[in-house]
Design a protein around this motif. Structure first.
Motif, PDB file in Angstrom:
ATOM      1  N   ALA A  51     -14.580 -22.435  -9.863  1.00  0.00           N
ATOM      2  CA  ALA A  51     -15.483 -23.538  -9.504  1.00  0.00           C
ATOM      3  C   ALA A  51     -15.375 -24.620 -10.576  1.00  0.00           C
ATOM      4  O   ALA A  51     -14.888 -24.378 -11.680  1.00  0.00           O
ATOM      5  N   ARG A  52     -15.855 -25.790 -10.229  1.00  0.00           N
ATOM      6  CA  ARG A  52     -15.888 -26.899 -11.183  1.00  0.00           C
ATOM      7  C   ARG A  52     -17.324 -27.394 -11.228  1.00  0.00           C
ATOM      8  O   ARG A  52     -17.870 -27.863 -10.227  1.00  0.00           O
ATOM      9  N   VAL A  53     -17.945 -27.272 -12.397  1.00  0.00           N
ATOM     10  CA  VAL A  53     -19.343 -27.661 -12.570  1.00  0.00           C
ATOM     11  C   VAL A  53     -19.426 -28.557 -13.806  1.00  0.00           C
ATOM     12  O   VAL A  53     -18.972 -28.165 -14.887  1.00  0.00           O
ATOM     13  N   GLY A  54     -19.995 -29.727 -13.638  1.00  0.00           N
ATOM     14  CA  GLY A  54     -20.127 -30.648 -14.763  1.00  0.00           C
ATOM     15  C   GLY A  54     -18.787 -31.028 -15.368  1.00  0.00           C
ATOM     16  O   GLY A  54     -18.679 -31.216 -16.573  1.00  0.00           O
ATOM     17  N   GLY A  55     -17.748 -31.107 -14.530  1.00  0.00           N
ATOM     18  CA  GLY A  55     -16.435 -31.475 -15.013  1.00  0.00           C
ATOM     19  C   GLY A  55     -15.683 -30.356 -15.722  1.00  0.00           C
ATOM     20  O   GLY A  55     -14.594 -30.568 -16.234  1.00  0.00           O
ATOM     21  N   GLN A  56     -16.257 -29.156 -15.745  1.00  0.00           N
ATOM     22  CA  GLN A  56     -15.639 -28.021 -16.429  1.00  0.00           C
ATOM     23  C   GLN A  56     -15.322 -26.912 -15.440  1.00  0.00           C
ATOM     24  O   GLN A  56     -16.095 -26.661 -14.511  1.00  0.00           O
ATOM     25  N   ASP A  57     -14.193 -26.223 -15.683  1.00  0.00           N
ATOM     26  CA  ASP A  57     -13.867 -25.049 -14.876  1.00  0.00           C
ATOM     27  C   ASP A  57     -14.835 -23.919 -15.199  1.00  0.00           C
ATOM     28  O   ASP A  57     -15.214 -23.726 -16.354  1.00  0.00           O
ATOM     29  N   VAL A  58     -15.227 -23.201 -14.160  1.00  0.00           N
ATOM     30  CA  VAL A  58     -16.067 -22.011 -14.303  1.00  0.00           C
ATOM     31  C   VAL A  58     -15.311 -20.859 -13.646  1.00  0.00           C
ATOM     32  O   VAL A  58     -14.843 -20.986 -12.511  1.00  0.00           O
ATOM     33  N   ALA A  59     -15.204 -19.762 -14.354  1.00  0.00           N
ATOM     34  CA  ALA A  59     -14.509 -18.592 -13.818  1.00  0.00           C
ATOM     35  C   ALA A  59     -15.340 -17.955 -12.713  1.00  0.00           C
ATOM     36  O   ALA A  59     -16.568 -18.077 -12.681  1.00  0.00           O
ATOM     37  N   GLY A  60     -14.654 -17.252 -11.843  1.00  0.00           N
ATOM     38  CA  GLY A  60     -15.310 -16.507 -10.776  1.00  0.00           C
ATOM     39  C   GLY A  60     -14.883 -15.058 -10.817  1.00  0.00           C
ATOM     40  O   GLY A  60     -13.756 -14.735 -11.220  1.00  0.00           O
ATOM     41  N   LEU A  61     -15.785 -14.184 -10.436  1.00  0.00           N
ATOM     42  CA  LEU A  61     -15.521 -12.754 -10.396  1.00  0.00           C
ATOM     43  C   LEU A  61     -15.557 -12.282  -8.957  1.00  0.00           C
ATOM     44  O   LEU A  61     -16.415 -12.717  -8.178  1.00  0.00           O
ATOM     45  N   PHE A  62     -14.654 -11.367  -8.620  1.00  0.00           N
ATOM     46  CA  PHE A  62     -14.534 -10.857  -7.258  1.00  0.00           C
ATOM     47  C   PHE A  62     -14.856  -9.368  -7.251  1.00  0.00           C
ATOM     48  O   PHE A  62     -14.382  -8.617  -8.116  1.00  0.00           O
ATOM     49  N   TYR A  63     -15.673  -8.961  -6.279  1.00  0.00           N
ATOM     50  CA  TYR A  63     -16.163  -7.585  -6.182  1.00  0.00           C
ATOM     51  C   TYR A  63     -15.975  -7.043  -4.778  1.00  0.00           C
ATOM     52  O   TYR A  63     -15.896  -7.807  -3.812  1.00  0.00           O
ATOM     53  N   TYR A  64     -15.983  -5.717  -4.676  1.00  0.00           N
ATOM     54  CA  TYR A  64     -16.020  -5.052  -3.387  1.00  0.00           C
ATOM     55  C   TYR A  64     -16.834  -3.774  -3.538  1.00  0.00           C
ATOM     56  O   TYR A  64     -17.021  -3.255  -4.636  1.00  0.00           O
ATOM     57  N   LYS A  65     -17.336  -3.305  -2.401  1.00  0.00           N
ATOM     58  CA  LYS A  65     -18.036  -2.020  -2.371  1.00  0.00           C
ATOM     59  C   LYS A  65     -17.659  -1.316  -1.075  1.00  0.00           C
ATOM     60  O   LYS A  65     -17.753  -1.914   0.006  1.00  0.00           O
ATOM     61  N   ARG A  66     -17.249  -0.060  -1.191  1.00  0.00           N
ATOM     62  CA  ARG A  66     -16.999   0.761  -0.003  1.00  0.00           C
ATOM     63  C   ARG A  66     -18.347   1.237   0.523  1.00  0.00           C
ATOM     64  O   ARG A  66     -19.062   1.948  -0.179  1.00  0.00           O
ATOM     65  N   LEU A  67     -18.659   0.872   1.738  1.00  0.00           N
ATOM     66  CA  LEU A  67     -19.908   1.295   2.354  1.00  0.00           C
ATOM     67  C   LEU A  67     -19.724   2.607   3.101  1.00  0.00           C
ATOM     68  O   LEU A  67     -20.681   3.363   3.272  1.00  0.00           O
ATOM     69  N   ALA A  68     -18.514   2.834   3.580  1.00  0.00           N
ATOM     70  CA  ALA A  68     -18.195   4.054   4.348  1.00  0.00           C
ATOM     71  C   ALA A  68     -16.687   4.228   4.314  1.00  0.00           C
ATOM     72  O   ALA A  68     -15.938   3.302   4.053  1.00  0.00           O
ATOM     73  N   ASP A  69     -16.248   5.455   4.601  1.00  0.00           N
ATOM     74  CA  ASP A  69     -14.796   5.714   4.661  1.00  0.00           C
ATOM     75  C   ASP A  69     -14.258   5.553   6.065  1.00  0.00           C
ATOM     76  O   ASP A  69     -14.885   5.570   7.029  1.00  0.00           O
TER      77      ASP A  69
END
Length: 183
Positions: free
Chosen positions: A165-183
């Motif tokens: 993301a870009r906030v206030g002219g600065q790059d901001v890192a992003g984190l990506f997640y997942y969760k297994r709800l069922a098999d």
């Protein structure tokens, strides 16, 4: 029987529900909560408050998209936050088992009542009911409370995007997640 008032009053009632449409008062509350979240830095993509007609059109539109489910967080009946469950389009058979938790926020003035956790759990419950096996989400690296919540609920970090993301002219890192709800 004596009614309680002041500091002895009952605690606020916090609830989460799926919304299929929005009343005018719910829409007004939701826009106010979104503005507060945006100003505080958790604006689900926006970095500046939007004109009211833009927010109203956005939230009304969410209710019309078949692949999106809108969930509302309420505190004493007033809408103070929301989250969305986004399913892949019907032509994406290969990823039909997965969905995304997106655009989740609780207004700063309504935090501390467990609503972010309740929103997340309600989205998970709805995803499971639809046969979703994996729930994905992404979050700005600056949102420490959201990160702590998701990790406490068993979401696994799988990636980092340094220019998410870009906030206030600065790059901001992003984190990506997942969760297994069922098999």
């Amino acid at each position: 029987m004596t009614e309680l008032a002041g500091p002895e009053a009952a605690p606020p009632v916090a609830t989460v529900e799926r919304a299929f449409s929005l009343s005018e008062s719910d829409l007004a509350d939701l826009c106010e909560a979104a503005d507060a979240a945006i100003i505080e830095g958790g604006g689900f993509g926006w970095v500046r408050p939007q004109p009211r007609p833009v927010l109203e059109a956005y939230f009304r539109g969410v209710c019309l998209v078949p692949e999106r489910s809108l969930f509302l967080a309420r505190l004493d009946g007033a809408v103070v936050g929301s989250a969305q469950l986004l399913r892949p389009p019907r032509n994406n058979e290969a990823q039909a088992f997965a969905a995304t938790l997106t655009h989740a926020f609780v207004a700063p003035y309504a935090r501390g009542h467990g609503l972010a956790r309740a929103l997340t759990l309600r989205v998970e419950e709805a995803a499971l009911a639809l046969g979703v096996k994996v729930l994905n989400l992404d979050v700005r690296a600056t949102q420490a409370a959201a990160i702590a919540l998701y990790e406490s609920l068993g979401y696994q970090r799988w990636g980092l995007h340094p220019a998410y993301a870009r906030v206030g002219g600065q790059d901001v890192a992003g984190l990506f997640y997942y969760k297994r709800l069922a098999d």
